[in-house]
Design a protein around this motif. Structure first.
Motif, PDB file in Angstrom:
ATOM      1  N   ALA A  72     -31.601  32.025   6.178  1.00 42.70           N
ATOM      2  CA  ALA A  72     -31.750  33.344   5.551  1.00 42.70           C
ATOM      3  C   ALA A  72     -30.817  33.478   4.359  1.00 42.70           C
ATOM      4  O   ALA A  72     -31.193  34.047   3.322  1.00 42.70           O
ATOM      5  CB  ALA A  72     -31.463  34.441   6.569  1.00 42.70           C
ATOM      6  N   TRP A  73     -29.606  32.923   4.472  1.00 49.83           N
ATOM      7  CA  TRP A  73     -28.624  33.057   3.391  1.00 49.83           C
ATOM      8  C   TRP A  73     -29.000  32.182   2.200  1.00 49.83           C
ATOM      9  O   TRP A  73     -28.775  32.562   1.051  1.00 49.83           O
ATOM     10  CB  TRP A  73     -27.234  32.737   3.912  1.00 49.83           C
ATOM     11  CG  TRP A  73     -26.917  33.530   5.131  1.00 49.83           C
ATOM     12  CD1 TRP A  73     -26.663  33.074   6.395  1.00 49.83           C
ATOM     13  CD2 TRP A  73     -26.871  34.966   5.238  1.00 49.83           C
ATOM     14  NE1 TRP A  73     -26.460  34.105   7.265  1.00 49.83           N
ATOM     15  CE2 TRP A  73     -26.586  35.283   6.586  1.00 49.83           C
ATOM     16  CE3 TRP A  73     -27.042  36.009   4.324  1.00 49.83           C
ATOM     17  CZ2 TRP A  73     -26.458  36.597   7.030  1.00 49.83           C
ATOM     18  CZ3 TRP A  73     -26.931  37.313   4.774  1.00 49.83           C
ATOM     19  CH2 TRP A  73     -26.638  37.599   6.103  1.00 49.83           C
ATOM     20  N   ALA A 129     -32.434  36.629  14.979  1.00 52.31           N
ATOM     21  CA  ALA A 129     -33.048  37.953  14.800  1.00 52.31           C
ATOM     22  C   ALA A 129     -32.777  38.489  13.394  1.00 52.31           C
ATOM     23  O   ALA A 129     -33.684  38.993  12.718  1.00 52.31           O
ATOM     24  CB  ALA A 129     -32.517  38.924  15.849  1.00 52.31           C
ATOM     25  N   VAL A 130     -31.530  38.360  12.943  1.00 54.06           N
ATOM     26  CA  VAL A 130     -31.170  38.808  11.590  1.00 54.06           C
ATOM     27  C   VAL A 130     -31.928  37.992  10.547  1.00 54.06           C
ATOM     28  O   VAL A 130     -32.442  38.532   9.563  1.00 54.06           O
ATOM     29  CB  VAL A 130     -29.650  38.685  11.367  1.00 54.06           C
ATOM     30  CG1 VAL A 130     -29.297  38.913   9.895  1.00 54.06           C
ATOM     31  CG2 VAL A 130     -28.900  39.680  12.233  1.00 54.06           C
ATOM     32  N   ILE A 134     -34.622  39.501   7.807  1.00 52.51           N
ATOM     33  CA  ILE A 134     -34.543  39.289   6.354  1.00 52.51           C
ATOM     34  C   ILE A 134     -35.817  38.621   5.849  1.00 52.51           C
ATOM     35  O   ILE A 134     -36.351  38.977   4.790  1.00 52.51           O
ATOM     36  CB  ILE A 134     -33.307  38.443   6.006  1.00 52.51           C
ATOM     37  CG1 ILE A 134     -32.031  39.211   6.348  1.00 52.51           C
ATOM     38  CG2 ILE A 134     -33.302  38.067   4.531  1.00 52.51           C
ATOM     39  CD1 ILE A 134     -30.760  38.399   6.206  1.00 52.51           C
ATOM     40  N   PHE A 135     -36.346  37.667   6.626  1.00 49.89           N
ATOM     41  CA  PHE A 135     -37.590  36.991   6.238  1.00 49.89           C
ATOM     42  C   PHE A 135     -38.741  37.983   6.100  1.00 49.89           C
ATOM     43  O   PHE A 135     -39.484  37.952   5.110  1.00 49.89           O
ATOM     44  CB  PHE A 135     -37.933  35.925   7.280  1.00 49.89           C
ATOM     45  CG  PHE A 135     -39.345  35.394   7.162  1.00 49.89           C
ATOM     46  CD1 PHE A 135     -39.681  34.506   6.156  1.00 49.89           C
ATOM     47  CD2 PHE A 135     -40.339  35.799   8.049  1.00 49.89           C
ATOM     48  CE1 PHE A 135     -40.982  34.019   6.036  1.00 49.89           C
ATOM     49  CE2 PHE A 135     -41.635  35.330   7.935  1.00 49.89           C
ATOM     50  CZ  PHE A 135     -41.952  34.432   6.933  1.00 49.89           C
ATOM     51  N   PHE A 136     -38.900  38.878   7.076  1.00 48.23           N
ATOM     52  CA  PHE A 136     -40.011  39.835   7.027  1.00 48.23           C
ATOM     53  C   PHE A 136     -39.820  40.878   5.921  1.00 48.23           C
ATOM     54  O   PHE A 136     -40.796  41.352   5.344  1.00 48.23           O
ATOM     55  CB  PHE A 136     -40.191  40.501   8.389  1.00 48.23           C
ATOM     56  CG  PHE A 136     -40.893  39.629   9.393  1.00 48.23           C
ATOM     57  CD1 PHE A 136     -42.222  39.260   9.202  1.00 48.23           C
ATOM     58  CD2 PHE A 136     -40.229  39.158  10.519  1.00 48.23           C
ATOM     59  CE1 PHE A 136     -42.875  38.435  10.111  1.00 48.23           C
ATOM     60  CE2 PHE A 136     -40.869  38.342  11.437  1.00 48.23           C
ATOM     61  CZ  PHE A 136     -42.194  37.979  11.234  1.00 48.23           C
ATOM     62  N   PRO A 246     -40.907  32.744   0.395  1.00 49.81           N
ATOM     63  CA  PRO A 246     -40.348  33.301   1.637  1.00 49.81           C
ATOM     64  C   PRO A 246     -40.113  32.286   2.738  1.00 49.81           C
ATOM     65  O   PRO A 246     -39.248  32.490   3.592  1.00 49.81           O
ATOM     66  CB  PRO A 246     -41.378  34.350   2.059  1.00 49.81           C
ATOM     67  CG  PRO A 246     -42.633  33.991   1.343  1.00 49.81           C
ATOM     68  CD  PRO A 246     -42.212  33.348   0.068  1.00 49.81           C
ATOM     69  N   GLU A 247     -40.859  31.180   2.753  1.00 49.88           N
ATOM     70  CA  GLU A 247     -40.689  30.190   3.827  1.00 49.88           C
ATOM     71  C   GLU A 247     -39.296  29.566   3.830  1.00 49.88           C
ATOM     72  O   GLU A 247     -38.871  29.007   4.839  1.00 49.88           O
ATOM     73  CB  GLU A 247     -41.750  29.083   3.702  1.00 49.88           C
ATOM     74  CG  GLU A 247     -43.136  29.475   4.155  1.00 49.88           C
ATOM     75  CD  GLU A 247     -43.851  30.397   3.164  1.00 49.88           C
ATOM     76  OE1 GLU A 247     -43.390  30.488   1.995  1.00 49.88           O
ATOM     77  OE2 GLU A 247     -44.844  31.036   3.556  1.00 49.88           O
ATOM     78  N   SER A 248     -38.582  29.673   2.709  1.00 47.43           N
ATOM     79  CA  SER A 248     -37.228  29.115   2.662  1.00 47.43           C
ATOM     80  C   SER A 248     -36.265  29.889   3.550  1.00 47.43           C
ATOM     81  O   SER A 248     -35.175  29.405   3.865  1.00 47.43           O
ATOM     82  CB  SER A 248     -36.710  29.116   1.217  1.00 47.43           C
ATOM     83  OG  SER A 248     -36.639  30.441   0.705  1.00 47.43           O
ATOM     84  N   LEU A 249     -36.659  31.115   3.983  1.00 51.02           N
ATOM     85  CA  LEU A 249     -35.826  31.927   4.869  1.00 51.02           C
ATOM     86  C   LEU A 249     -36.229  31.820   6.330  1.00 51.02           C
ATOM     87  O   LEU A 249     -35.568  32.380   7.204  1.00 51.02           O
ATOM     88  CB  LEU A 249     -35.893  33.412   4.471  1.00 51.02           C
ATOM     89  CG  LEU A 249     -35.403  33.845   3.101  1.00 51.02           C
ATOM     90  CD1 LEU A 249     -36.529  33.815   2.084  1.00 51.02           C
ATOM     91  CD2 LEU A 249     -34.836  35.250   3.167  1.00 51.02           C
TER      92      LEU A 249
END
Length: 337
Positions: A72-73, A129-130, A134-136, A246-249
């Motif tokens: 996510a980061w 979960a976090v 962030i992904f969504f 987005p797939e990178s997250l």
């Protein structure tokens, strides 16, 4: 005394030779990969994910904390870097990178302060979960992030208006220099008193608390540094692809960095680098033959977990590791005696 000095000087000379060879391999890596039909792009990608894995290893390898949502980061840094360039500084690379790194590290520090209170498997659950949250957000906020289409139009403009990083090899050297800087920085961190405290927490958290260390503060600091490394990798990744998606997250990307770290050796500074090189290369190589490359990668991961929990460096370098070849030699010696 003279013997000790000679042994120390030999050890230093050996390390100097190894570091020199490593740097030379790094400089010529794109040409080495071309010999096996690969590209400079892949070499750059390998270096970027090595930066990501080095930072992640500070958590899992040196502090004993497992994060399942660390990608996510990397993704937040990529998006914030891309958005800053597209909306504010289209003729700059360094300013968007700095913004992406600072913004991501600050957000990571705030979220880290909230989630570091949890421990063990609960921390891993919270991080995934976090990460998915962030992904969504990125996936659904189409007006800002482009949704599932991502963001394009990112430009690799000259650094300081005269250093051209548009050619693939020039950009590779730029990334490689940053890699060397952050690698040296991590070496300083893990060998410092701060790094030794992190390793003490990894070995026995309860004892570290009784000794008097503020364990949660040390764990939070390790988490923030790890996010910083992910943000550096994410900012560079945006300019490698000239595109963010987005797939990178996604949690699957977080799983890949776990595999990289474990395969290379999570208790070693250079372990994640080797793991990142191997996994990134295999991912590219196997996917050129089949879409089910994840199955092959999963099998390799299971083999390493069962055969050598300490990874490649642990397999060859650590006498305490469960190296079947070492055990075989040991049994032979004992039988002879």
């Amino acid at each position: 005394m003279n013997l000790m000095k000679k042994m120390e000087s030999k050890g230093k000379t050996g390390k100097t030779v190894l570091y020199t060879v490593g740097i030379l391999i790094g400089v010529f890596l794109p040409f080495i990969l071309k010999l096996v039909g690969s590209t400079t792009f892949l070499a750059t990608e390998m270096i970027i994910f090595a930066i990501f894995a080095i930072g992640f290893n500070l958590l899992i390898g040196f502090t004993g904390i497992l994060s399942f949502g660390h990608a996510a980061w990397l993704g937040v840094a990529s998006y914030s870097c891309a958005l800053f360039q597209l909306n504010f500084t289209q003729n700059s690379v360094l300013l968007p990178m700095l913004f992406g790194i600072i913004f991501t590290t600050l957000v990571g520090a705030i979220i880290g302060k909230l989630i570091i209170k949890t421990r063990g498997i609960y921390f891993a659950y919270v991080t995934i979960a976090v990460g998915q949250l962030i992904f969504f957000i990125v996936f659904r906020w189409t007006a800002l992030t482009g949704g599932e289409n991502g963001l394009g139009g990112i430009k690799r403009v000259p650094l300081l208006k005269f250093i051209n990083i548009q050619p693939e090899y020039n950009f590779y050297i730029f990334v490689f220099i940053i890699f060397l800087i952050v690698l040296i920085l991590m070496k300083i961190i893990v060998n410092s008193p701060f790094g030794k405290v992190l390793q003490a927490i990894r070995e026995n958290r309860t004892r570290a608390i009784f000794v008097g260390y503020d364990v949660k503060s040390y764990e939070l600091a390790a988490f923030i540094i790890s996010v910083f490394y992910a943000s550096v990798a994410g900012s560079l990744y945006a300019f490698l692809l000239n595109y963010v998606f987005p797939e990178s997250l996604h949690w699957t990307a977080s799983g890949e960095v776990v595999i990289m770290t474990l395969i290379g050796g999570m208790h070693y500074l250079f372990g994640p680098v080797i793991g990142a090189f191997i996994v990134t290369f295999l991912k590219d190589f196997i996917s050129s033959y089949t879409d089910r490359w994840q199955i092959v990668l999963g099998v390799i991961f299971v083999v390493f977990v069962l055969g050598s929990p300490e990874g490649i460096l642990g397999f060859f370098g650590n006498k305490k590791a469960r190296n079947p070849f070492r055990l075989k030699k040991k049994v032979k010696k004992e039988s002879k005696s």
